[in-house]
Scaffold this active site. Sequence first.
Site, short mmCIF file in Angstrom:
data_model
loop_
_atom_site.label_atom_id
_atom_site.label_comp_id
_atom_site.label_asym_id
_atom_site.label_seq_id
_atom_site.Cartn_x
_atom_site.Cartn_y
_atom_site.Cartn_z
N GLY A 47 12.59 1.19 4.15
CA GLY A 47 12.21 1.93 4.85
C GLY A 47 11.45 1.87 5.98
O GLY A 47 11.95 2.54 7.31
N HIS A 48 10.83 0.95 6.03
CA HIS A 48 10.16 0.31 7.17
C HIS A 48 11.15 -0.21 8.24
O HIS A 48 10.99 -0.34 9.47
CB HIS A 48 8.69 -0.98 6.87
CG HIS A 48 7.64 -0.45 5.94
ND1 HIS A 48 7.89 -0.12 5.14
CD2 HIS A 48 6.91 0.63 6.78
CE1 HIS A 48 6.87 0.52 4.40
NE2 HIS A 48 6.12 1.26 5.56
N GLN A 72 -8.60 5.46 7.36
CA GLN A 72 -7.61 6.68 7.29
C GLN A 72 -7.74 6.80 5.58
O GLN A 72 -7.07 7.63 4.75
CB GLN A 72 -6.24 6.33 7.41
CG GLN A 72 -5.29 5.63 6.77
CD GLN A 72 -3.59 5.27 7.60
OE1 GLN A 72 -4.12 4.05 8.23
NE2 GLN A 72 -3.07 5.68 6.90
N VAL A 187 14.60 6.94 4.29
CA VAL A 187 15.20 6.42 3.60
C VAL A 187 14.59 6.45 1.61
O VAL A 187 13.77 6.08 1.62
CB VAL A 187 15.11 4.72 4.20
CG1 VAL A 187 16.63 3.50 3.18
CG2 VAL A 187 15.42 4.26 5.51
N SER A 197 5.95 2.98 -0.11
CA SER A 197 4.58 1.18 -0.26
C SER A 197 3.81 1.89 -1.75
O SER A 197 3.97 1.14 -2.36
CB SER A 197 4.02 0.49 0.63
OG SER A 197 5.02 0.38 1.94
N ARG A 198 3.76 2.43 -2.04
CA ARG A 198 3.03 3.29 -3.36
C ARG A 198 4.39 3.48 -4.39
O ARG A 198 3.89 3.04 -5.58
CB ARG A 198 2.33 4.57 -3.24
CG ARG A 198 1.03 4.29 -2.15
CD ARG A 198 0.17 5.54 -2.25
NE ARG A 198 -0.94 5.59 -1.29
CZ ARG A 198 -0.99 5.36 -0.35
NH1 ARG A 198 -0.44 5.99 0.94
NH2 ARG A 198 -2.22 5.01 0.94
O1 PAF Z 1 1.70 5.49 8.55
C1 PAF Z 1 1.62 4.34 8.13
O2 PAF Z 1 1.84 3.75 7.84
C2 PAF Z 1 0.38 3.89 8.45
O3 PAF Z 1 -0.31 5.63 8.66
C3 PAF Z 1 0.20 4.65 10.44
C4 PAF Z 1 0.66 4.73 11.19
C5 PAF Z 1 0.59 2.76 9.95
C6 PAF Z 1 -1.62 4.34 10.63
O4 PAF Z 1 -2.05 3.40 10.13
#
Ligand code: PAF
Length: 290
Positions: A47-48, A72, A187, A197-198
């Site tokens: 996905g990334h 966050q 994706v 990722s989790r």
């Molecule tokens: O979506 C993410 O992986 C995170 O929330 C981000 C946008 C990189 C901010 O840390």
Amino acid sequence: MPEIITTIAELRARVAEARRWAHQDGSSDAPVGRVVLVPTMGALHDGHLRLVSSARDLGGFVVVSIFVNPLQFGPGEDLDRYPRTLDADVAALEGLADVVFAPTASEMYPHGPSETRVTAGASGSLFEGASRPGHFDGVLTVVSKLFNIVQPDVAVFGQKDAQQVHVIGRMVDDLNLPVSIAVVDTVRESDGLALSSRNRYLEEDDRLAAVTLSRALAEAAEAAAAGVGEALAAAHARVAAEPAVKLDYLAIVDPETFREASPDHHGPALMLIAARVGTTRLIDNARLTT
Ligand code: PAF
């Protein structure tokens, strides 16, 4: 291999050099000196990589940031166990990114957790924001820092985090930030599970149960022509049939406002779902038309 940069000063110098070089060279088809940022927390999956290849397609100089942003994560969340796989991430970005910006927490927050925050306001206190108080303030604070550090022309985010895309779009509008936001579709695995990722936390049984989220969305999308209530009922029925899935929220929102759609809403809408499967909290969403 992409160049790895860990300090803000070096990154700024490298981006400035790339812009200068593009202006002098002029041979590229890309808009001259365009810089594209893909913010991530690493543990990169396909996905990334889709985000980064979309960034590459936009042309220009591609910076991928990899930073697990403590701001966050709430108390008791997975900050400590969040996967950190920098070497594999950098290898996966070969041919896609020009630079990986991988700062330490003390580089990003030299005075400790930032006292100054960007607040997401009302849209950031619903759904993910209600379940994870302060989450979006942490996201907006680090994203605005990254925008200030890299000064990208375009930043790329995934639709998988639909509410994040919404609050970032609002921040850009509200604060007149000089950056365009590009959004890339989610994706999925072949059975429909959204890549995250989790997902690597999921035990085998949980992995099977996790597909319930995307199935609920698909069944809701089919039922949506009959109305908001029918779409919600279809999704709730699918979730109720899988006891391993503990629902956090399921809602249909107006994609423009991110507020819950009224029962007589007609037109494009977005269904959001969040649930815990085993010890893993998953989110997903789908566009539908009611
Ligand atoms: O979506 C993410 O992986 C995170 O929330 C981000 C946008 C990189 C901010 O840390």
